[in-house]
Design a protein around this motif. Structure first.
Motif, PDB file in Angstrom:
ATOM      1  N   PRO A   1       0.834  -1.208   0.000  1.00  0.00           N
ATOM      2  CA  PRO A   1       0.000   0.000   0.000  1.00  0.00           C
ATOM      3  C   PRO A   1       0.867   1.256   0.000  1.00  0.00           C
ATOM      4  N   PHE A   2       0.348   2.281  -0.643  1.00  0.00           N
ATOM      5  CA  PHE A   2       1.083   3.542  -0.735  1.00  0.00           C
ATOM      6  C   PHE A   2       1.087   4.233   0.622  1.00  0.00           C
ATOM      7  N   THR A   3       2.245   4.681   1.022  1.00  0.00           N
ATOM      8  CA  THR A   3       2.379   5.424   2.275  1.00  0.00           C
ATOM      9  C   THR A   3       2.908   6.818   2.022  1.00  0.00           C
ATOM     10  N   GLN A   4       4.010   6.914   1.273  1.00  0.00           N
ATOM     11  CA  GLN A   4       4.597   8.212   0.962  1.00  0.00           C
ATOM     12  C   GLN A   4       5.464   8.062  -0.280  1.00  0.00           C
ATOM     13  N   PRO A   5       5.710   9.174  -0.977  1.00  0.00           N
ATOM     14  CA  PRO A   5       6.584   9.077  -2.168  1.00  0.00           C
ATOM     15  C   PRO A   5       8.008   8.667  -1.770  1.00  0.00           C
ATOM     16  N   GLY A   6       8.655   7.993  -2.685  1.00  0.00           N
ATOM     17  CA  GLY A   6      10.042   7.609  -2.461  1.00  0.00           C
ATOM     18  C   GLY A   6      10.304   6.157  -2.833  1.00  0.00           C
TER      19      GLY A   6
END
Length: 452
Positions: free
Chosen positions: A118-123
């Motif tokens: 799941p997406f949490t933060q860019p990077g």
């Protein structure tokens, strides 16, 4: 000789190991640096892909080009569904575009959505199997995850390492070979100096050549030449002294012998006559000693070869004739029918032959024959009957002033003079005792140099 005893081997090994270690260190640093650069390039590729796809997906959503397709399960929430068309962006990179609730809106062909967390933060993120870059629009309505298999990166890394190792595997042996050749060529003057010294005889005191020597070897050559010069001067002084003393003693000793003989002939007293005889015997021994010393000086310092050859048979006949005229009848001479030509000085051959014959007559059986033979190849053989000489005494008898254990007199110089001449000629001198198939006798053989 062990390998590390050689300067050439030590230099080649030290330089070769140093170059190999430097090559390996440079390759390791290069591989690490290239690996880091490749990692950065791969990461930039993931980021660039995400930055290109995300605006396209946002535009398609805004323009209504993406539409939801019904779920095959009949329930939209049962499993992620592919919305809109499938995009194929290569076999190595896969991606998914999801909305704020995590539903997949756009994906690469054949993608396995389970590999994307799941997406949490860019990077950047890294799973057990993939390297993933995540990004989102400014409003957060759309997110994108681009993944690349770690196996692909490892494969590329292995290919890069193989590309670095292959030239190293080829270049390193060639470098070691080039180092060995360069060291061998650089040490050629050292090898020439060593070979020149090895080829010298024990009596060769001529100066070493000092032309074209490296600066490191020039002082060594100069020091050795100074030492050889001092040795030459010392030997010359010794030979000159021995020859001069022996020559100067001949006349007074001959006069003293004549006086002793005269006293013996004029006196009527038996005791006085006996003493005159003893004096004469001693003086004759001194005369023989002076002659041997002159021969020794001649053997050590004179020229051994002439410019024109002579027949060795003629020299041996002259020597035997002298012994026969002196009343010696025990000599048996065997000569070849063909001439035996040699560049040796006849005087040197005479000194050598006379000493061997005198030694055989004096120390052999008093009634035994002395056999002398000369072969066409220059092998001179002199045999006599008499007591066998122990093996441990054969080498000792070649020394100066060494005498046998018998009661027969001698000055201990005969075989020493012969050995000196043989050594200077490089000839083979051998003494065998007892004679083959016998328990007595002595045989001396000398291989004299001949010319065709």
């Amino acid at each position: 000789m062990r390998l590390l005893d050689s300067i050439q081997a030590r230099l080649a090994l030290a330089i070769g190991l140093s170059v190999t270690v430097l090559w390996l260190a440079a390759s390791a640093v290069t591989a690490r640096r290239v690996g880091q650069e490749m990692e950065q390039v791969f990461n930039d590729g993931l980021k660039t892909t995400a930055e290109r796809i995300l605006p396209i997906a946002r535009r398609d959503l805004r323009e209504g080009r993406l539409r939801r397709e019904p779920s095959t399960a009949g329930n939209e929430g049962d499993s992620p569904t592919l919305i809109g068309r499938a995009a194929r962006y290569g076999q190595d990179l896969t991606f998914v575009v999801r909305d704020r609730e995590g539903r997949v809106l756009l994906a690469s062909d054949g993608v396995d959505a389970s590999i994307f967390p799941p997406f949490t933060q860019p990077g950047f993120r890294c799973t057990k199997t993939h390297k993933i870059y995540a990004d989102a629009t400014r409003d957060g309505n759309l997110t994108i995850d681009v993944a690349e298999p770690l196996s692909h990166r490892r494969g590329m890394s292995h290919t890069m390492l193989a590309g670095l190792a292959l030239p190293l595997i080829i270049v390193t042996p060639l470098s070691l070979l080039a180092i060995a050749v360069a060291v061998r060529r650089s040490l050629r003057p050292v090898r020439g100096l060593q070979q020149g010294l090895a080829r010298r005889g024990a009596r060769d005191l001529s100066p070493l050549p000092d032309a074209n020597l490296p600066s490191e070897l020039a002082p060594i050559s100069a020091g050795v030449n100074q030492l050889l010069g001092r040795l030459t001067d010392a030997f010359e002084a010794e030979r000159s002294f021995a020859a001069n003393v022996a020559h100067e003693l001949r006349t007074p000793v001959a006069g003293a012998i004549a006086q002793a003989q005269r006293i013996r002939s004029e006196t009527r007293e038996e005791r006085t006559g006996q003493r005159a005889t003893e004096i004469e015997t001693t003086l004759k021994r001194l005369m023989r000693m002076s002659e041997k010393l002159m021969q020794l000086a001649r053997a050590e310092g004179s020229r051994l070869q002439l410019d024109d050859p002579s027949d060795l048979r003629t020299v041996l006949r002259l020597i035997i004739d002298d012994f026969v005229r002196a009343g010696e009848q025990r000599i048996a001479l065997v000569l070849p029918e063909v001439p035996v030509h040699s560049m040796l000085d006849p005087d040197i051959v005479g000194i050598l032959g006379r000493n061997l014959i005198e030694n055989a007559l004096r120390h052999g059986a008093q009634d035994g024959a002395v056999d002398i033979s000369l072969r066409p190849d220059g092998l001179l053989c002199i045999s006599n009957e008499g007591p066998a000489v122990p093996a441990d005494a054969l080498d000792r008898l070649m020394r100066r002033f060494e005498r046998g254990t018998g009661k027969i007199g001698g000055n201990g110089l005969g075989l020493a003079i012969v050995k000196i001449i043989a050594d200077r000629l490089g000839a083979t001198l051998s003494v065998t005792s007892p004679l083959p198939e016998s328990s007595t006798g002595v045989r001396v053989t000398v291989k004299l140099p001949t010319v065709g």
